[in-house]
Design an enzyme around this catalytic site. Structure first.
Site, PDB file in Angstrom:
ATOM      1  N   ASP A 351       0.827  -1.189   0.000  1.00  0.00           N
ATOM      2  CA  ASP A 351       0.000   0.000   0.000  1.00  0.00           C
ATOM      3  C   ASP A 351       0.872   1.254   0.000  1.00  0.00           C
ATOM      4  O   ASP A 351       1.851   1.344   0.756  1.00  0.00           O
ATOM      5  CB  ASP A 351      -0.893  -0.022   1.250  1.00  0.00           C
ATOM      6  CG  ASP A 351      -1.795   1.180   1.349  1.00  0.00           C
ATOM      7  OD1 ASP A 351      -2.686   1.332   0.495  1.00  0.00           O
ATOM      8  OD2 ASP A 351      -1.603   1.978   2.289  1.00  0.00           O
ATOM      9  N   GLU A 387       1.698  -0.415  -4.998  1.00  0.00           N
ATOM     10  CA  GLU A 387       0.780   0.671  -5.312  1.00  0.00           C
ATOM     11  C   GLU A 387       1.695   1.882  -5.476  1.00  0.00           C
ATOM     12  O   GLU A 387       2.148   2.454  -4.477  1.00  0.00           O
ATOM     13  CB  GLU A 387      -0.232   0.889  -4.189  1.00  0.00           C
ATOM     14  CG  GLU A 387      -1.248   1.969  -4.531  1.00  0.00           C
ATOM     15  CD  GLU A 387      -2.217   2.261  -3.396  1.00  0.00           C
ATOM     16  OE1 GLU A 387      -3.383   2.569  -3.683  1.00  0.00           O
ATOM     17  OE2 GLU A 387      -1.803   2.186  -2.217  1.00  0.00           O
TER      18      GLU A 387
END
Length: 711
Positions: A351, A387
């Protein structure tokens, strides 16, 4: 169960490994704190309600505080109290009245009960350094638990699916089975529920090769959500990087998660974890004290250099982990290795990964984090997905991660959405996205599978909502519909939300098939959002992070149209698996390959002729054909034998009207066989001659093949 008797024997112990380690006869405890003046190990009763004893850790080796308890056993509950200066203006936030979680805890049990005692300063003070809260937080805190790592692995052979053969399915552990009627009620929403045969059968029939689990590291339900009777459903608020979230466990979390991995592996499915190492649940300078802040705030967090009261916030969550500190890097690497070696997962999706590359302020593509992973003999061999952005300056790094990394490609998401919405001037960008985004990954020596292609993910509209709503409808989040993206690049097909209009319903169904066909026939790695294959809706909510209810959970009561869509997706996945021309290991060359008579790819206009330079730049163009040569594949299999495949013709029409597309001359026998048409999903195949005009319906996709395998 935990003994209620006080420990009578304390040995010095060892500084490594960090955490609480059961050694068969006792437990070694080790905690890093660079600036602490005193550390106490706190032991609790079996229910975690009463603190039995505090043991001062007298041994310190290279900033590691440690001791060994020969009487301790697996199941014992513990936490820490760390003494030191409390001076927020200098970045020091020690407060021994706050019970702290072990950063290396392998299990965290109990429920966090929000109270003002969880904060190191007195709530309501004008500045947090003007007050020092002396209330004890132990009764409000979950507790760390000593674990026995022993586990009888039934199936310990990882599937090791090559990147180019991978199809990812992003799912939420709870949401996937919470409403599944064939999963035993007591197991719904758990690791054990996901490991049941009904859940596994759906994944097998769908044909996916990997599940990407939304965060299962122990996380916190934020106070502002709890106060509104909401929950942190997505889980992007981690506080324990080794401990599986206990709310998803029917039984003991560690062994239950291992059983899930074993079951998925036996089904031929890999396990990828969505991990959040960029920030923690402790928030900004006004946040609570759960662990890192109280253990050593200045070491663990990236603080503002000229005013360390405050945190550098590249994540939008109040703080950012300090990736320049060697012990923080070690924590993350130890966590990753633990999940690979002990829990046997197959990869990670990071993330806001750009924040992990930040050294001081700038994003450094070849930062220490990537160097360490790249040379690690364990981590360099698993699937690594970034990401590739964060919220700080220079944080958008799509295409810039090192070789060996794949990336969530939002350029793919936005380009494909814009094309099927009907926006002009998109075909040139669409061509890059269909072929693996060589403009992003080709020049650096990366491969098409560096691109994780997706149209939808947990963050945003579901596929059904993408074709049903022009605007977000996030009222259930109780933020006055101010949260979530205002730029979803969606189109409601003529009416907002649910409708009885048969024409609108038909168009929406076709648009869903268009998106799914594009996704699964593109080069790169496709990622499906759980439930998109059955038309799941979030009622227009494009930010359902706090909706732990039917808005987010999968609905398994399928209507006829849902079953038809599922069947269509299964067909597409099978098609992709059967034909390597859709999952190439290398980028297209756009020219004849090694003496082949034809190019490996040819772009066609509706006249069946190769696209000219001017046609690529026409703003009104919304129709495109692409010929994929199976004969010019130029790839070899594991035995070094040439790979051959059928050749395919893919036609895409985002215009609202029908287009007569001239089928090009085929080099083999001059005939095309229709494989699918999103405007006629149930129609028979049909054969068509070269030069024949095919009626390509408005907003539709058609696929044709010419079989050369028998020649």
């Amino acid at each position: 169960m935990h003994t209620t008797d006080e420990v009578t024997t304390v040995w010095p112990g060892k500084p490594y490994p960090l955490g609480a380690t059961w050694e068969g006869e006792g437990v070694n405890f080790a905690l890093f704190s660079e600036h602490a003046e005193k550390v106490e190990l706190c032991l609790f009763d079996g229910k975690g309600r009463h603190e039995i004893q505090r043991i001062r850790m007298l041994e310190q080796t290279d900033q590691i505080w440690h001791c060994y308890l020969p009487e301790a056993r697996p199941g014992w509950l513990y936490g820490y109290r760390v003494h030191g200066p409390y001076d927020p203006s200098a970045g020091a936030r020690f407060n021994p009245h706050k019970l702290l979680l072990d950063p290396y805890a392998k299990a965290i049990v109990g429920t966090l009960r929000w109270s003002d005692a969880l904060f190191g300063y007195t709530i309501g003070s004008k500045k947090e350094d003007l007050s020092f809260d002396r209330r004890d937080s132990a009764s409000s805190m979950p507790k760390c638990q000593v674990v026995n790592p022993a586990f009888a692995w039934k199936y310990d052979r990882p599937p090791q699916i090559p990147w180019h053969d991978t199809v990812i399915y992003e799912l939420h552990v709870k949401g996937f089975t919470q409403c599944h009627p064939e999963v035993p009620a007591k197991l719904r929403g758990t690791y054990a529920g996901l490991a049941t045969e009904p859940a596994l059968d759906h994944l097998r029939r769908l044909g996916v090769t990997a599940v990407e689990l939304m965060p299962i590291h122990t996380f916190i339900h934020d106070r502002y959500l709890v106060d509104k009777s909401l929950r942190n459903y997505w889980g992007y608020s981690s506080i324990g990087f080794f401990a599986p979230e206990s709310q998803y466990a029917y039984g003991e979390p560690v062994s239950e998660f291992k059983s899930l991995v074993s079951a998925l592996h036996h089904a031929g499915i890999e396990v990828i974890l969505d991990v959040v190492y960029n920030h923690t649940a402790e928030g900004n300078q006004l946040g609570p004290t759960f662990s890192f802040r109280g253990i050593d705030n200045a070491a663990y967090y990236n603080l503002v250099s000229d005013n360390p009261r405050y945190y550098m916030d590249y994540t939008g969550c109040g703080n950012t982990f300090n990736m320049t500190h060697p012990k923080v890097l070690q924590l993350i690497m130890d966590s990753l290795r633990y999940w690979v070696l002990e829990m046997r997962v197959d990869g990670f999706r990071f993330d806001l990964a750009s924040s992990l590359a930040r050294e001081l302020h700038a994003v450094n593509r070849l930062g220490a984090f990537f160097d360490i992973i790249g040379q690690d003999p364990v981590l360099s061999q698993v699937k690594l997905i970034a990401e590739p952005w964060d919220l700080g300056e220079g944080g958008y790094q799509v295409g810039n991660f090192p070789i060996g990394w794949a990336e969530w490609n939002d350029r793919y998401r936005d380009g494909v959405r814009a094309y099927w919405k009907g926006e002009g001037g998109q075909i040139s960008d669409l061509a890059y996205r269909l072929t693996g985004s060589s403009d992003l990954y080709g020049k650096s020596g990366r491969k098409p599978y560096s691109s994780i292609n997706f149209v939808t993910s947990h963050d945003g509209f579901t596929l059904h909502d993408l074709v049903s709503y022009n605007e977000k409808h996030n009222e259930a989040n109780l933020e006055n519909n101010q949260d979530g993206s205002n730029n979803s690049i969606s189109w409601n097909c003529g009416e907002e939300g649910p409708t009885d209009n048969a024409d609108v319903q038909s168009l929406r169904a076709r648009q869903k098939r268009n998106f799914l066909s594009t996704l699964l026939l593109s080069q790169g790695v496709p990622m499906l959002l759980a439930g998109d294959e059955t038309g799941r809706t979030q009622q227009g909510n494009n930010n359902a992070y706090c909706q732990d209810n039917e808005i987010s959970w999968l609905n398994w009561k399928l209507q006829a149209e849902d079953r038809e869509l599922l069947s269509f997706v299964q067909k597409l996945v099978r098609l992709r698996k059967q034909h390597p021309v859709f999952r190439r290991k290398h980028f297209f060359e756009g020219r004849p390959i090694k003496g082949a008579e034809i190019k490996d790819i040819v772009w066609l206009n509706p006249s069946g002729q190769e696209m000219s330079e001017d046609e690529w730049n026409q703003s009104f163009a919304r129709c495109l054909g692409v010929y994929l040569s199976g004969e010019a594949l130029d790839e070899r299999d594991e035995r070094n034998l040439p790979v051959r495949d059928d050749s395919f013709l893919l036609l895409l029409n985002a215009h609202d009207g029908e287009i007569a597309f001239t089928l090009p001359a085929d080099p083999a026998d001059g005939r095309w066989r229709r494989v699918l048409d999103t405007a006629e999903p149930n129609a028979a195949g049909g054969d068509y001659a070269a030069g024949e005009q095919y009626r390509l319906h408005g907003r539709s996709t058609a696929l044709f093949t010419q079989d050369v395998s028998g020649q």
